[in-house]
Design an enzyme around this catalytic site. Structure first.
Site, PDB file in Angstrom:
ATOM      1  N   ARG A  33     -51.852 -21.207 -30.062  1.00 11.88           N
ATOM      2  CA  ARG A  33     -51.033 -20.044 -30.554  1.00 11.88           C
ATOM      3  C   ARG A  33     -51.577 -19.426 -31.787  1.00 11.88           C
ATOM      4  NH1 ARG A  33     -45.907 -23.524 -31.743  1.00 11.88           N
ATOM      5  NH2 ARG A  33     -47.697 -24.869 -32.259  1.00 11.88           N
ATOM      6  N   TYR A 152     -40.061 -38.412 -28.664  1.00  9.86           N
ATOM      7  CA  TYR A 152     -41.458 -38.492 -28.501  1.00  9.86           C
ATOM      8  C   TYR A 152     -42.008 -39.502 -27.571  1.00  9.86           C
ATOM      9  CZ  TYR A 152     -46.354 -38.383 -29.476  1.00  9.86           C
ATOM     10  OH  TYR A 152     -47.816 -38.146 -29.469  1.00  9.86           O
TER      11      TYR A 152
END
Ligand code: NDP
Ligand code: 8X3
Length: 262
Positions: A33, A152
């Site tokens: 990104r 996670y």
């Protein structure tokens, strides 16, 4: 030379792997990104290794961005020989009853859905060409849980399942599907992201030698370099001072070059 697409090339394992694969002469499609970081990396790799690099600036959580980005590749990069699904993160370390829902959504959308989007998009070309390789970066957290790891760990257990299932879907098309599951890796932004920029909390590598991001990069190079009839299905890799997700010898950096005795 092969075209390799790496997600999460702007830092950590992806960054180190990009350097190692560029040095080995591969053509790279680098994704992330942070466009500025991608541009800088491209310049460095062109200067140091004269590499052929193409950049894709998108968020793996957005399927349309993934599709449009891959569709935009120019002819010379269109055929992706190796997909490295590396982009991912942990956010927070909270007991299940107080977990942050935004953290959960971001981890699941990135680690599980983003990886699956990229695999769906890139594997169709591999099936057409009846060749290809997909390497997923899982984690030791996808093999064993630890307290407060909840979402996670779940996301990396999901990567473990998706890797196996993807191999079952694609092996008859000659596509190799591998997973690499590291323990703690330094030279990454992983801990800083997990603790939302809190440098004190992120100081988790000082008292032992974890893996370095380049260690994983070298292993990825090896996995790619094996002959096409060989598939390394799954690797769990830790620093020598780490025995499991919860067992770490934190009695100092045994393997620091300054004190290394062998
Ligand atoms: P870093 O934070 O250093 O790198 C993560 C990379 O993922 C960055 O390049 C980041 O790029 C990219 N990324 C994150 N979210 C997105 C998104 N939504 N869209 C696109 N790219 C994204 O961490 P690591 O290098 O450590 O992490 C790489 C992988 O290794 C992860 O999957 C992680 O779970 C795994 N891992 C890490 C371990 C460790 O101890 N460090 C151990 C075991 C596994 P950008 O922000 O520019 O988009
Ligand atoms: C990163 C390793 O143990 O922090 O996946 O989950 S751990």
């Amino acid at each position: 030379m092969k075209n390799i697409l790496i997600t999460g090339a702007t830092s950590g394992i992806g960054y180190a792997t990009s350097r190692i694969l560029a040095q080995a002469g591969y053509n790279l499609i680098l994704c992330g990104r942070r466009l500025e970081r991608l541009n800088e990396l491209k310049e460095v790799l062109k200067k140091d290794f004269n590499s052929q690099i193409y950049l894709l600036n998108f968020d793996v959580r957005n399927f349309n961005e993934c599709q449009t980005s891959v569709d935009s590749l120019p002819a010379e990069f269109k055929n992706i020989d190796v997909l490295i699904n590396n982009a991912g993160l942990a956010l927070g370390l909270d007991s299940i009853e107080s977990g942050n829902i935004d953290h959960w959504n971001t981890m699941w959308d990135t680690n599980v859905k983003g990886l699956s989007y990229m695999t769906r998009i890139v594997s169709s070309g591999m099936i057409e060409r009846q060749q290809g390789q997909i390497i997923n970066i899982g984690s030791i957290a996808g093999k064993e849980t630890y307290p407060k790891g909840n979402m996670y760990c779940a996301s990396k257990f999901a990567v473990d399942a998706i890797t196996k299932s993807t191999r079952q879907d694609l092996y008859s098309h000659n596509i190799r599907v591998s997973q690499i599951c590291p323990g703690h890796v330094e030279d990454t932004e992983f801990a800083l992201n997990r603790f939302e920029g809190n440098k004190d909390k992120a100081r988790i590598y000082n008292d032992f030698n974890p893996l370095k991001a380049s260690d994983i990069g070298e292993i990825i190079l090896f996995v790619i370099s094996t002959p096409a009839h060989v598939t390394i299905q799954d690797l769990i890799v830790t620093g020598t001072q780490q025995a499991s997700a919860v067992q770490i010898n934190r009695n100092g950096r045994t393997f620091d070059p300054a004190i290394e005795t062998f």
